[in-house]
Motif scaffolding. Structure first.
Motif, PDB file in Angstrom:
ATOM      1  N   TRP A 322       0.827  -1.202   0.000  1.00  0.00           N
ATOM      2  CA  TRP A 322       0.000   0.000   0.000  1.00  0.00           C
ATOM      3  C   TRP A 322       0.864   1.254   0.000  1.00  0.00           C
ATOM      4  O   TRP A 322       1.942   1.284   0.590  1.00  0.00           O
ATOM      5  CB  TRP A 322      -0.926   0.012   1.221  1.00  0.00           C
ATOM      6  CG  TRP A 322      -2.047  -0.965   1.104  1.00  0.00           C
ATOM      7  CD1 TRP A 322      -2.092  -2.242   1.594  1.00  0.00           C
ATOM      8  CD2 TRP A 322      -3.273  -0.764   0.403  1.00  0.00           C
ATOM      9  NE1 TRP A 322      -3.276  -2.841   1.258  1.00  0.00           N
ATOM     10  CE2 TRP A 322      -4.027  -1.953   0.529  1.00  0.00           C
ATOM     11  CE3 TRP A 322      -3.818   0.309  -0.297  1.00  0.00           C
ATOM     12  CZ2 TRP A 322      -5.299  -2.095  -0.033  1.00  0.00           C
ATOM     13  CZ3 TRP A 322      -5.081   0.176  -0.859  1.00  0.00           C
ATOM     14  CH2 TRP A 322      -5.809  -1.023  -0.724  1.00  0.00           C
ATOM     15  N   ASP A 323       0.362   2.303  -0.662  1.00  0.00           N
ATOM     16  CA  ASP A 323       1.068   3.584  -0.686  1.00  0.00           C
ATOM     17  C   ASP A 323       0.038   4.705  -0.688  1.00  0.00           C
ATOM     18  O   ASP A 323      -1.100   4.532  -1.132  1.00  0.00           O
ATOM     19  CB  ASP A 323       1.978   3.701  -1.907  1.00  0.00           C
ATOM     20  CG  ASP A 323       3.193   4.590  -1.648  1.00  0.00           C
ATOM     21  OD1 ASP A 323       3.067   5.522  -0.840  1.00  0.00           O
ATOM     22  OD2 ASP A 323       4.248   4.345  -2.252  1.00  0.00           O
ATOM     23  N   LEU A 324       0.464   5.859  -0.204  1.00  0.00           N
ATOM     24  CA  LEU A 324      -0.448   6.975   0.036  1.00  0.00           C
ATOM     25  C   LEU A 324      -0.544   7.914  -1.159  1.00  0.00           C
ATOM     26  O   LEU A 324       0.444   8.187  -1.830  1.00  0.00           O
ATOM     27  CB  LEU A 324       0.040   7.778   1.256  1.00  0.00           C
ATOM     28  CG  LEU A 324      -0.832   8.960   1.679  1.00  0.00           C
ATOM     29  CD1 LEU A 324      -2.126   8.465   2.295  1.00  0.00           C
ATOM     30  CD2 LEU A 324      -0.074   9.845   2.668  1.00  0.00           C
ATOM     31  N   ILE A 325      -1.755   8.391  -1.417  1.00  0.00           N
ATOM     32  CA  ILE A 325      -1.959   9.525  -2.315  1.00  0.00           C
ATOM     33  C   ILE A 325      -2.222  10.775  -1.483  1.00  0.00           C
ATOM     34  O   ILE A 325      -1.471  11.734  -1.518  1.00  0.00           O
ATOM     35  CB  ILE A 325      -3.109   9.265  -3.298  1.00  0.00           C
ATOM     36  CG1 ILE A 325      -2.808   8.041  -4.177  1.00  0.00           C
ATOM     37  CG2 ILE A 325      -3.357  10.498  -4.165  1.00  0.00           C
ATOM     38  CD1 ILE A 325      -3.929   7.662  -5.093  1.00  0.00           C
ATOM     39  N   GLU A 326      -3.292  10.759  -0.693  1.00  0.00           N
ATOM     40  CA  GLU A 326      -3.630  11.923   0.133  1.00  0.00           C
ATOM     41  C   GLU A 326      -4.396  11.483   1.375  1.00  0.00           C
ATOM     42  O   GLU A 326      -5.059  10.444   1.374  1.00  0.00           O
ATOM     43  CB  GLU A 326      -4.500  12.922  -0.649  1.00  0.00           C
ATOM     44  CG  GLU A 326      -3.796  13.637  -1.774  1.00  0.00           C
ATOM     45  CD  GLU A 326      -4.669  14.641  -2.496  1.00  0.00           C
ATOM     46  OE1 GLU A 326      -4.148  15.313  -3.384  1.00  0.00           O
ATOM     47  OE2 GLU A 326      -5.879  14.738  -2.177  1.00  0.00           O
ATOM     48  N   VAL A 327      -4.323  12.304   2.415  1.00  0.00           N
ATOM     49  CA  VAL A 327      -5.160  12.165   3.604  1.00  0.00           C
ATOM     50  C   VAL A 327      -6.053  13.397   3.661  1.00  0.00           C
ATOM     51  O   VAL A 327      -5.571  14.509   3.887  1.00  0.00           O
ATOM     52  CB  VAL A 327      -4.322  12.061   4.892  1.00  0.00           C
ATOM     53  CG1 VAL A 327      -5.235  11.974   6.117  1.00  0.00           C
ATOM     54  CG2 VAL A 327      -3.398  10.851   4.838  1.00  0.00           C
ATOM     55  N   ASN A 328      -7.337  13.209   3.439  1.00  0.00           N
ATOM     56  CA  ASN A 328      -8.291  14.317   3.449  1.00  0.00           C
ATOM     57  C   ASN A 328      -9.125  14.251   4.732  1.00  0.00           C
ATOM     58  O   ASN A 328      -9.818  13.250   4.961  1.00  0.00           O
ATOM     59  CB  ASN A 328      -9.214  14.234   2.231  1.00  0.00           C
ATOM     60  CG  ASN A 328      -8.434  14.313   0.928  1.00  0.00           C
ATOM     61  OD1 ASN A 328      -7.837  15.320   0.619  1.00  0.00           O
ATOM     62  ND2 ASN A 328      -8.417  13.224   0.172  1.00  0.00           N
ATOM     63  N   PRO A 329      -9.102  15.300   5.563  1.00  0.00           N
ATOM     64  CA  PRO A 329      -9.811  15.262   6.849  1.00  0.00           C
ATOM     65  C   PRO A 329     -11.284  15.636   6.726  1.00  0.00           C
ATOM     66  O   PRO A 329     -11.782  16.550   7.380  1.00  0.00           O
ATOM     67  CB  PRO A 329      -9.044  16.295   7.682  1.00  0.00           C
ATOM     68  CG  PRO A 329      -8.602  17.307   6.675  1.00  0.00           C
ATOM     69  CD  PRO A 329      -8.303  16.543   5.405  1.00  0.00           C
ATOM     70  N   ARG A 330     -11.984  14.901   5.879  1.00  0.00           N
ATOM     71  CA  ARG A 330     -13.376  15.242   5.572  1.00  0.00           C
ATOM     72  C   ARG A 330     -14.048  14.044   4.916  1.00  0.00           C
ATOM     73  O   ARG A 330     -13.414  13.032   4.624  1.00  0.00           O
ATOM     74  CB  ARG A 330     -13.424  16.425   4.604  1.00  0.00           C
ATOM     75  CG  ARG A 330     -12.591  16.170   3.342  1.00  0.00           C
ATOM     76  CD  ARG A 330     -12.838  17.166   2.244  1.00  0.00           C
ATOM     77  NE  ARG A 330     -11.920  17.035   1.127  1.00  0.00           N
ATOM     78  CZ  ARG A 330     -12.005  16.117   0.166  1.00  0.00           C
ATOM     79  NH1 ARG A 330     -12.972  15.211   0.200  1.00  0.00           N
ATOM     80  NH2 ARG A 330     -11.128  16.075  -0.821  1.00  0.00           N
ATOM     81  N   VAL A 331     -15.328  14.190   4.653  1.00  0.00           N
ATOM     82  CA  VAL A 331     -16.076  13.212   3.860  1.00  0.00           C
ATOM     83  C   VAL A 331     -15.586  13.263   2.416  1.00  0.00           C
ATOM     84  O   VAL A 331     -15.305  14.340   1.883  1.00  0.00           O
ATOM     85  CB  VAL A 331     -17.581  13.529   3.915  1.00  0.00           C
ATOM     86  CG1 VAL A 331     -18.366  12.675   2.929  1.00  0.00           C
ATOM     87  CG2 VAL A 331     -18.114  13.308   5.318  1.00  0.00           C
ATOM     88  N   GLY A 332     -15.465  12.106   1.777  1.00  0.00           N
ATOM     89  CA  GLY A 332     -15.125  12.077   0.364  1.00  0.00           C
ATOM     90  C   GLY A 332     -16.205  12.738  -0.465  1.00  0.00           C
ATOM     91  O   GLY A 332     -17.372  12.802  -0.069  1.00  0.00           O
ATOM     92  N   GLY A 333     -15.818  13.242  -1.629  1.00  0.00           N
ATOM     93  CA  GLY A 333     -16.764  13.936  -2.491  1.00  0.00           C
ATOM     94  C   GLY A 333     -17.654  12.992  -3.260  1.00  0.00           C
ATOM     95  O   GLY A 333     -17.678  11.777  -3.043  1.00  0.00           O
ATOM     96  N   SER A 334     -18.414  13.576  -4.176  1.00  0.00           N
ATOM     97  CA  SER A 334     -19.323  12.823  -5.033  1.00  0.00           C
ATOM     98  C   SER A 334     -20.304  12.017  -4.180  1.00  0.00           C
ATOM     99  O   SER A 334     -20.872  12.536  -3.231  1.00  0.00           O
ATOM    100  CB  SER A 334     -18.511  11.932  -5.981  1.00  0.00           C
ATOM    101  OG  SER A 334     -19.343  11.275  -6.891  1.00  0.00           O
TER     102      SER A 334
END
Length: 470
Positions: A322-334
């Motif tokens: 596994w590797d990281l793209i981003e950590v977003n501190p919120r609900v995912g979009g769409s």
């Protein structure tokens, strides 16, 4: 509940409905809508909320939040917590919750997560990513192009895949200047790409009406920055593998993975990345690989000290792991949140996030309910259902006709058409959403249904433009 709205939107209808289900009153603080929405959107928000304040600028500031909380307190209103789904205001939500004594991330933690350059290298230092990043400037651009490896470019602090794209030999500094100019001219997105504000004292009013310039941390992205662009870009090692997102609720240091979505179609274009379709649970992961991903996510969160909140963690899986793209501190979009609701048969991701913010006032049953809908550490999901959703993006041009297609192999569970005839779509380095459609099916039937649904879903929303494009 205090809800923060960016230019009058930020899924206010969904948020208000979620809050109302809990019997709570709704107070909305919104920045000034764009000119074309200033006549009708404030009244629509006023009809939704128990109280509404709209500022005279397109971006909320710490002082706006402090002053509205003061005004509500002066009238005897007890605000239970603050919530927003607009990433550009996530640090303001943290600021408000700190003042209200609500368990949440600290404001500085949110700002640090927005600094994707420093975050990438921190995770690499911890052994949780094989990729590294550096600030992009004319010199580093030329160096990476000479090296001829695979690299990815994106804003240091960005949103919605604006200006995120694979580096090629044809990429020029003029391309970056054009994207930066688009960002500066975009009323909705401009503030997200500017330098991050400094953390604010959550008790005292902000000393100025606008966030202070400067990076979220004292070192790193400001060195060798993207001179003259008005926004910063980074260039990072390309992360190989299939792309996934983990939808996570963390309560008091304990992470709960409530869904894992596989991005079964990702289109990388010259100026952005379009995430076209997602399926959950993943189709290409074994139970063991999913369990390894859950353990890896827990390691990322622990390493960053993220002990409370909702996270949309984007990652890729390759044979190396596994590797990281981003950590977003919120609900995912769409349709991420409705997809979670379809999988759980009850609470959406927004419901669960709100529940975690109110956890101090809720019975212990919340934690049990959260555990009951979450993946087990071994990678097993409690859900007997699967979801598939597709996001549609508009092309440049004037829309003549648009609508849902009734001739599909499976009836959608959720459908949204976001544009209408007469709308004009301009060319841009960020995606322009046309609509989104979600299907739900028994997990046991997914492998039989998906091969037919996947191509058929491409025509779920039919659109024609007044001018044909080549």
């Amino acid at each position: 509940m205090l809800l923060l709205s960016h230019v009058g939107f930020s899924f206010m209808e969904d948020l208000v409905a979620t809050v109302r289900k809990r019997g709570l009153r709704v107070y909305v603080l919104s920045s000034l809508p764009e000119e074309q929405h200033q006549q009708d959107r404030p009244q629509q928000l006023a009809d939704l909320a128990d109280d509404l304040r709209v500022t005279d600028r397109h971006v909320l500031t710490p002082r706006d939040v402090e002053e509205y909380l003061d005004a509500l307190s002066d009238t005897g209103i007890r605000v239970r917590c603050c919530l927003t789904v607009w990433e550009g205001y996530r640090h303001l939500m943290a600021l408000a919750n700190a003042r209200l004594g609500v368990p949440d991330l600290a404001e500085k933690q949110v700002l640090d997560l927005r600094d994707k350059l420093t975050l990438r290298n921190l995770i690499a230092d911890a052994g949780l990513s094989r990729g590294r990043a550096c600030a992009l400037n004319p010199e580093t651009l030329a160096e990476r192009q000479r090296e001829g490896g695979r690299y990815f470019v994106k804003p240091v602090s960005g949103i919605a895949s604006f200006g995120a794209f694979p580096l090629t030999a044809a990429t020029t500094w003029d391309d970056l200047e054009r994207m930066a100019a688009e960002a500066r001219a975009d009323t909705v997105y401009a503030s997200v790409f500017a330098a991050d504000p400094q953390p604010t004292d959550p008790v005292q009013p902000s000393p100025s009406p606008s966030p202070s310039p400067g990076p979220a941390t004292s070192a790193g992205p400001s060195e060798g920055h993207s001179e003259g662009l008005g926004m910063e870009f980074l260039v990072e090692d390309y992360v190989p593998g299939r792309e996934f997102s983990f939808e996570v609720i963390v309560v008091d240091g304990a992470p709960h993975v409530v869904a894992v979505h596989e991005k079964c179609e990702v289109t990388e274009t010259e100026g952005t990345v379009l995430e076209n379709a997602c399926v959950s649970p993943p189709v290409s992961l074994s139970q063991e690989q999913t369990g390894a991903g859950i353990a890896w996510v827990a390691g990322v969160l622990s390493n960053l000290g993220l002990d409370w909140g909702c996270f949309h963690i984007e990652a890729r899986y390759a044979p190396a792991g596994w590797d990281l793209i981003e950590v977003n501190p919120r609900v995912g979009g769409s349709l991420i949140s409705p997809s979670v609701a379809a999988l759980t048969g009850g609470p959406s991701l927004l419901d669960l996030w709100l529940g975690s913010l109110l956890a101090a006032d809720l019975p212990a049953g919340f934690l049990k309910a959260l555990r009951d809908v979450s993946f087990r550490p071994d990678g097993v999901t409690p859900s007997g259902d699967a979801t598939f959703f597709r996001v549609f993006f508009a092309d440049p041009g004037k829309i003549l006709q648009v609508g849902l297609n009734d001739d599909l192999p499976l009836r959608p569970a959720v459908s949204h058409v976001l544009l209408k005839p007469g709308d004009v779509v301009e060319s841009s380095s960020r995606e322009v959403f046309l609509g989104q459609v979600l299907w739900r099916m028994p997990c046991a039937e997914r492998d039989a249904v998906l091969p037919e649904l996947l191509p058929a879903s491409e025509r779920a929303i039919e659109i024609t433009y007044e001018t044909e494009r080549g």
